[in-house]
Design a protein around this motif. Sequence first.
Motif, mmCIF file in Angstrom:
data_model
loop_
_atom_site.group_PDB
_atom_site.id
_atom_site.type_symbol
_atom_site.label_atom_id
_atom_site.label_comp_id
_atom_site.label_asym_id
_atom_site.label_seq_id
_atom_site.Cartn_x
_atom_site.Cartn_y
_atom_site.Cartn_z
ATOM 1 N N ASN A 127 0.708 5.754 -0.458
ATOM 2 C CA ASN A 127 -0.083 6.969 -0.600
ATOM 3 C C ASN A 127 0.859 8.137 -0.843
ATOM 4 O O ASN A 127 2.043 8.091 -0.483
ATOM 5 N N LYS A 169 1.364 13.195 -7.086
ATOM 6 C CA LYS A 169 0.736 12.012 -7.679
ATOM 7 C C LYS A 169 0.947 11.996 -9.191
ATOM 8 O O LYS A 169 0.779 13.011 -9.861
ATOM 9 N N ARG A 195 0.837 -1.194 0.000
ATOM 10 C CA ARG A 195 0.000 0.000 0.000
ATOM 11 C C ARG A 195 0.876 1.250 0.000
ATOM 12 O O ARG A 195 1.856 1.329 0.742
#
Length: 115
Positions: free
Chosen positions: A59, A65, A57
Amino acid sequence: QVQLVESGGGLVQPGGSLRLSCAASGFTFSTYSMSWYRQAPGKVRELVARITGAGGRTNYLDSVKGRFTISRDNGKNTVYLQMNSLKPEDTAVYYCYAESISWYWGQGTQVTVSS
């Protein structure tokens, strides 16, 4: 003795790429979430990217991004930050951070994006 040693920073032109590395030792690397933070002059330190211990995972900060990718190699006790399409606003000191039952910071590496 716990150590987080960052490398790979430097001066790059806008649109260029850099790959940061953080070599860890002194703790069980695979059980720690690893993050990259950055701090620009006069600004608060902010989380750029985070990856869980098994790497399943991730983020990211919204502004990175699609441009930055965090990854890790638990066999080498190393976390990476691939930074593409760099912008002047990415200029900062980048810090490696390990977090689990304890937490540790690296010493930082300077990234400067300028023409």
